[in-house]
Scaffold this motif. Structure first.
Motif, short mmCIF file in Angstrom:
data_model
loop_
_atom_site.label_atom_id
_atom_site.label_comp_id
_atom_site.label_asym_id
_atom_site.label_seq_id
_atom_site.Cartn_x
_atom_site.Cartn_y
_atom_site.Cartn_z
N ALA A 1 0.87 -1.19 0.00
CA ALA A 1 0.00 0.00 0.00
C ALA A 1 0.90 1.23 0.00
CB ALA A 1 -0.88 -0.01 1.25
N VAL A 2 0.63 2.16 -0.90
CA VAL A 2 1.44 3.38 -0.98
C VAL A 2 0.52 4.57 -0.71
CG1 VAL A 2 2.94 4.80 -2.43
CG2 VAL A 2 2.96 2.31 -2.70
N ILE A 3 0.87 5.32 0.35
CA ILE A 3 0.09 6.51 0.72
C ILE A 3 1.03 7.70 0.62
CG2 ILE A 3 -1.38 7.59 2.47
CD1 ILE A 3 -1.68 4.81 3.80
N PRO A 4 1.09 8.38 -0.51
CA PRO A 4 2.03 9.51 -0.64
C PRO A 4 1.70 10.64 0.34
CG PRO A 4 1.27 8.75 -2.79
CD PRO A 4 0.40 8.09 -1.78
N GLY A 5 0.40 10.88 0.59
CA GLY A 5 0.01 11.87 1.61
C GLY A 5 0.09 13.30 1.12
N ASP A 6 0.69 14.15 1.93
CA ASP A 6 0.69 15.60 1.70
C ASP A 6 2.10 16.14 1.43
OD1 ASP A 6 -2.04 15.61 2.47
OD2 ASP A 6 -1.49 15.91 4.58
N GLY A 7 2.13 17.34 0.86
CA GLY A 7 3.36 18.13 0.75
C GLY A 7 4.51 17.33 0.15
N ILE A 8 5.68 17.45 0.78
CA ILE A 8 6.85 16.74 0.25
C ILE A 8 6.73 15.22 0.38
CG2 ILE A 8 8.43 18.69 0.68
CD1 ILE A 8 9.61 16.97 3.01
N GLY A 9 5.75 14.76 1.16
CA GLY A 9 5.52 13.32 1.25
C GLY A 9 5.33 12.72 -0.13
N ARG A 10 4.62 13.44 -0.99
CA ARG A 10 4.36 12.93 -2.34
C ARG A 10 5.62 12.85 -3.16
NH1 ARG A 10 -1.10 14.28 -4.15
NH2 ARG A 10 -2.27 15.07 -2.38
N GLU A 11 6.45 13.87 -3.03
CA GLU A 11 7.65 13.92 -3.87
C GLU A 11 8.67 12.86 -3.45
OE1 GLU A 11 8.78 18.30 -4.47
OE2 GLU A 11 7.07 18.37 -3.11
N VAL A 12 8.86 12.72 -2.14
CA VAL A 12 9.87 11.75 -1.70
C VAL A 12 9.39 10.31 -1.91
CG1 VAL A 12 10.95 13.36 -0.08
CG2 VAL A 12 9.18 11.81 0.77
N THR A 13 8.07 10.10 -1.76
CA THR A 13 7.55 8.74 -1.97
C THR A 13 7.73 8.32 -3.42
OG1 THR A 13 5.93 9.09 -0.21
CG2 THR A 13 5.49 7.28 -1.70
N ALA A 14 7.55 9.28 -4.33
CA ALA A 14 7.72 8.96 -5.76
C ALA A 14 9.13 8.41 -6.02
CB ALA A 14 7.47 10.21 -6.61
N GLU A 15 10.12 8.97 -5.34
CA GLU A 15 11.50 8.49 -5.55
C GLU A 15 11.70 7.11 -4.94
OE1 GLU A 15 13.25 10.12 -7.75
OE2 GLU A 15 11.52 11.46 -7.76
N ALA A 16 11.13 6.89 -3.77
CA ALA A 16 11.25 5.56 -3.14
C ALA A 16 10.57 4.50 -4.01
CB ALA A 16 10.65 5.59 -1.74
N VAL A 17 9.44 4.87 -4.59
CA VAL A 17 8.70 3.92 -5.44
C VAL A 17 9.51 3.55 -6.68
CG1 VAL A 17 6.72 3.83 -7.00
CG2 VAL A 17 6.38 4.43 -4.60
N LYS A 18 10.22 4.53 -7.26
CA LYS A 18 11.04 4.21 -8.44
C LYS A 18 12.07 3.13 -8.10
CE LYS A 18 10.73 8.84 -10.35
NZ LYS A 18 11.42 10.14 -10.38
N ILE A 19 12.59 3.21 -6.90
CA ILE A 19 13.59 2.21 -6.50
C ILE A 19 12.94 0.84 -6.31
CG2 ILE A 19 15.17 1.61 -4.58
CD1 ILE A 19 16.22 4.40 -4.88
N LEU A 20 11.78 0.83 -5.68
CA LEU A 20 11.07 -0.45 -5.52
C LEU A 20 10.75 -1.05 -6.89
CD1 LEU A 20 8.57 0.44 -2.65
CD2 LEU A 20 10.64 -0.95 -2.48
N GLU A 21 10.31 -0.19 -7.80
CA GLU A 21 9.95 -0.69 -9.14
C GLU A 21 11.18 -1.23 -9.88
OE1 GLU A 21 7.79 2.73 -10.54
OE2 GLU A 21 5.88 1.65 -10.37
N ALA A 22 12.32 -0.62 -9.61
CA ALA A 22 13.54 -1.09 -10.28
C ALA A 22 13.85 -2.53 -9.87
CB ALA A 22 14.70 -0.17 -9.94
N PHE A 23 13.58 -2.87 -8.61
CA PHE A 23 13.82 -4.25 -8.17
C PHE A 23 12.72 -5.18 -8.66
CE2 PHE A 23 16.26 -2.32 -4.51
CZ PHE A 23 17.48 -2.86 -4.87
#
Ligand code: NAD
Ligand code: IPM
Ligand code: MN
Length: 359
Positions: free
Chosen positions: A22-44
């Motif tokens: 489950a991915v909850i990007p949330g508010d403010g910079i939460g969305r931006e930093v989560t997008a980067e973490a997700v790219k890494i998960l997707e790479a694996f």
């Protein structure tokens, strides 16, 4: 968990598990930093991402903080990755209480695991301190204490207002977090655990922490239990953090000292955490908040979120991938290919890319 090889010679046992996240990007910079973490998960690979829009925007548009079956949706996933919640348009923080604190309570995520590790000497704000001085773990009790919302207001908004906020400490709650700290120490061959409270002033609630700590100490003779009052510990975190390996404490004190921990790592943008119930769906998030002044500017440091994703993979039994992320982050930090808060010149997306490239 392999799935066996098939007669045609496909090496199916090399295909790893697929985890539903489950991915909850949330508010403010939460969305931006989560997008980067997700790219890494997707790479694996090996992740089936289930995006949930719960946020201030969603609350303001629909009046809903979390749907009635929201916690069940979370329980149906293997893990949760969350960005941050908090928005000036929701001054009472209602949505964050339901989404973030609500999930901690409803999923009974009693261990807030917050590692504090300096990745580059130059990021330490303390004169003369190096990586050897900043490497400890905080276990924050995550389901009770002052966070439970027991209390109320009488004559609110008048000069006679009375506000009560009770701190709840239960034998079960205190016992399971302290036991977790001792177990972690034993499993990692760490020789000491420091429990911190304010039992000199809070003679009832924190006497319980003292009692449970003594009881459990007798079960772990291989680990030395030490105690500090929280005010002294706050001083020592700044004066001599190298003496700490494991700190265990209550909900509020853990919240405060892990922001100090963030600073010791170079800033809040570096700090990762896991909200755990061992063996059950757990939730991973950077320690920082939604930082409204930074939001939407591509300046937020994504490392806290990326390292939280690494903690998630480790908890899901994917320690190799977690270590690869940690090594890539460390290399990017040492090469100063980071956002400006930790000495680089990159934006959020480019800083994420610098880590991704190193995997
Ligand atoms: P914050 O952590 O959002 O920001 C404090 C400061 O830390 C920022 O101004 C910035 O200078 C720095 N910072 C934080 N994260 C950073 C990053 N990734 N990169 C670079 N710099 C970073 O704390 P706050 O300003 O007290 O709170 C803002 C909102 O976030 C509030 O609504 C608060 O309730 C909420 N909050 C949410 C969480 C969470 O969702 N887990 C945690 C803390 C605060
Ligand atoms: C954290 C945050 C939260 C907390 C807030 C947003 C309620 O500060 O996760 O550290 O106090 O637990
Ligand atoms: Mn906090």
């Amino acid at each position: 968990m392999g799935i066996g090889s098939d007669p045609a010679g496909w090496e199916l046992d090399k295909i790893g598990p697929v985890h539903r996240i489950a991915v909850i990007p949330g508010d403010g910079i939460g969305r931006e930093v989560t997008a980067e973490a997700v790219k890494i998960l997707e790479a694996f690979g090996g992740v089936d991402l289930h995006y949930l829009p719960w946020s201030a925007d969603h609350y303001l548009a629909t009046g809903e903080t979390i749907p009635t079956d929201g916690y069940d949706t979370l329980r149906s996933c293997d893990a949760i990755l969350i960005g941050a919640l908090g928005d000036p348009r929701v001054p009472d923080n209602r949505h964050a209480r339901d989404i973030l604190l609500g999930t901690r309570f409803e999923l009974d995520l009693y261990v807030n695991y917050r590692p504090v590790r300096l990745l580059d000497d130059r990021l330490c704000p303390l004169k003369g301190r190096t990586r050897a001085d900043v490497n400890f773990v905080v276990f924050r009790e995550n389901t009770e204490g002052l966070y439970v919302g027991v209390g109320g207001r009488f004559k609110a908004g008048t000069p006679d207002e009375v506000a009560v906020q009770e701190e709840i400490n239960t034998y079960k709650g205190v016992h399971r977090i302290i036991r977790h700290a001792f177990e972690f120490a034993r499993a990692r061959g760490i020789r000491s655990v420091c429990m911190t409270d304010k039992s000199n002033a809070m003679a009832d609630g924190h006497a319980l922490w003292q009692r449970v700590f003594r009881e459990l100490q007798s079960e772990y003779p291989d680990v030395q239990g030490t105690h500090l009052y929280i005010d002294a510990l706050a001083m020592l975190l700044v004066q001599n953090p190298g003496q700490f390996q494991i700190i265990v404490t209550n909900n509020l004190f853990g919240d405060i000292i892990t922001d100090i921990g963030g600073a010791l790592q170079g800033g809040l943008g570096m700090a990762a955490s896991g909200n755990l119930h061992p063996g059950r769906t757990s939730m991973f998030e950077p320690v920082h908040g939604s930082a409204p002044p930074l939001a939407g500017k591509d300046v937020a440091n994504p490392i806290g979120s990326i390292l939280s994703a690494a903690l998630m993979l480790e908890t899901l039994g994917r320690a190799d991938e977690a270590q690869r992320i940690e090594r890539a982050v460390e290399a990017a930090v040492q090469a100063r290919e980071t956002t400006t808060d930790v000495g680089g010149a990159l934006g959020t997306r480019a800083a994420g890319e610098a880590i991704l490239r190193r995997l």
